[in-house]
Scaffold this active site. Sequence first.
Site, short mmCIF file in Angstrom:
data_model
loop_
_atom_site.label_atom_id
_atom_site.label_comp_id
_atom_site.label_asym_id
_atom_site.label_seq_id
_atom_site.Cartn_x
_atom_site.Cartn_y
_atom_site.Cartn_z
N HIS A 225 0.35 0.60 -9.81
CA HIS A 225 -0.54 -0.22 -8.97
C HIS A 225 -1.09 -1.41 -9.76
O HIS A 225 -2.31 -1.58 -9.92
CB HIS A 225 -1.69 0.63 -8.41
N ARG B 223 0.85 -1.19 0.00
CA ARG B 223 0.00 0.00 0.00
C ARG B 223 0.89 1.24 0.00
O ARG B 223 1.92 1.28 0.69
CB ARG B 223 -0.92 0.06 1.23
N GLU C 94 -2.77 8.36 -5.85
CA GLU C 94 -2.91 7.65 -7.11
C GLU C 94 -4.06 8.25 -7.91
O GLU C 94 -5.20 8.29 -7.42
CB GLU C 94 -3.15 6.16 -6.86
#
Length: 539
Positions: free
Chosen positions: A281, A231, A260
């Site tokens: 990601h 994360r 993000e």
Amino acid sequence: MKVIVTDEVAPEGLALLAQDPRVEMDIRLGLKKEELLAIIGDYEAIITRSGTNVDRDLLDAAKKLKMVARAGVGIDNVDVDYASARGVIVVNAPFGNTNSAAEHTMALLLAFYRNITKANASLKSGEWKRAPFTGYELKGRTAGVIGLGKVGGRVATRLKAFECEVLACDPYVAVKRAHDLGVRLVSHEEIYRNCDIITIHTPLNGETLDMIGEKEIAMMKEGVVLINAARGGIFNEQALLNALQTGKVAGAAVDVWSEEPPRTELLKELIAQQRLVVTPHLGANTFEAQINVAVDVSREILNYLDDQPLENAVNIPRFDLTLMEQMRPFLNLVKVMCDLAFQLVDDNPAKLAFGYAGAIAHYDCSPLTVCGLAAILNLVVDQEVNMVNAPLIAENMGIVVEEHKSTRADAFSNMVTLTVEGQGKRRLLSGTLFEGAPRIVRLRDYAMDFSPEGHMLLLNYIDRPGMIGRIGTILGTRDINIASMNLGRREKKGEAMVILSLDSAVPPDVVEELRNATNATFIRPLNMTSAGRSRGFTG
């Protein structure tokens, strides 16, 4: 059930919901926050990924919401505490992308060690260079894995396959798990001081935010390699940038970011570093993982509709799934006992004590306790109570909830005891299972043995000849048939307790006639059909 899908989710998983006639599903992608708030009040479940922020505003607007289904592992975009306060179940899919995340971690690590990204760009530009891209082997290196859960455990196994020595740090796992994986459990400090490679696999929370910063990097070996496919925000990004620029960190590979998509100048500068391998990601972005997580959360919604246990609810205590078939009958026993106990008291309870004796005490019984608490509170308060909000509602009502366990049991291999206290009165009953069905074996200090039925009548009176005959005669004249009777007493001609199972309910005037005819010290008609009012385990 009306379900809204607000983020991209694999259609193969949603097909489970689409084919169920009980589900009305709307796929609404790319909604602005104001647009979602305007319509969320019509839905009972929401399926999201990381693109939807399930915050207080949304939960307040979602008046009918029963479930938030996060199609992925992380739940940092969901206000779980506030959802719990509102009785909303939060489920995720913690295992669907486990393998994908582990493989991506190894892909990042290998890409860095073998200069894959740089060599790829060089060759595509028309160059043929080999010496600048000479890499390193993993064999013989010491790797540190922080977080030894499903993903971390798989990464550790793969590092072992590359002949790394693996150290691991996780305060929430048993030494046996580390032993089974062939790794050694150590402290954070030992990881920082001794490892050539450090990869992190923890959730993002108050404990792990900025967990690795300037202080931690200063402890590390010169030339350490850092990996984050967990994360964004676990690594302090400014500290990581500084360490890359000074050479303290030889290189890093990062898949996740505190923002993000990244927009800040800090993140842009960090991503541009030559000794950093980056991806946007992609840890869970395999076709297999996307299908898996969609299937998992869809199944949880169907489990809810079928009143079945939820496997991946993050705000409900749950059994080890390998024990579910063994424990399911005890869930029913506890609910029946709570229904019966509530009908024996006249005031709201001040204290509830759940006791577990025998073989059952070897296991985690907290789901049984919360299930029973929800069953009682559903009979006390106007709002819907489930296993999510039951503890908070009890706390707000000032109800003390206790749990006691003992592996010793006298007459039965398993026994559950419930004690209800309030307004100076105390009611105790104990139950067990006979061939999987609930049996009550004690009321107060009377040994009893009966199966709870739909219509029952309980009486306390001074035992003397002819009392059972009087009761039978009165009921018979009113065409109320006695199906079974159980009598308990302490001594001859002392106080007796009788439980009658009846084919029909006893009207109030008959209750009064029986009270007068027997001089009953306590008489109470019982209706056990209300046990079905609680959704029990699933919410």
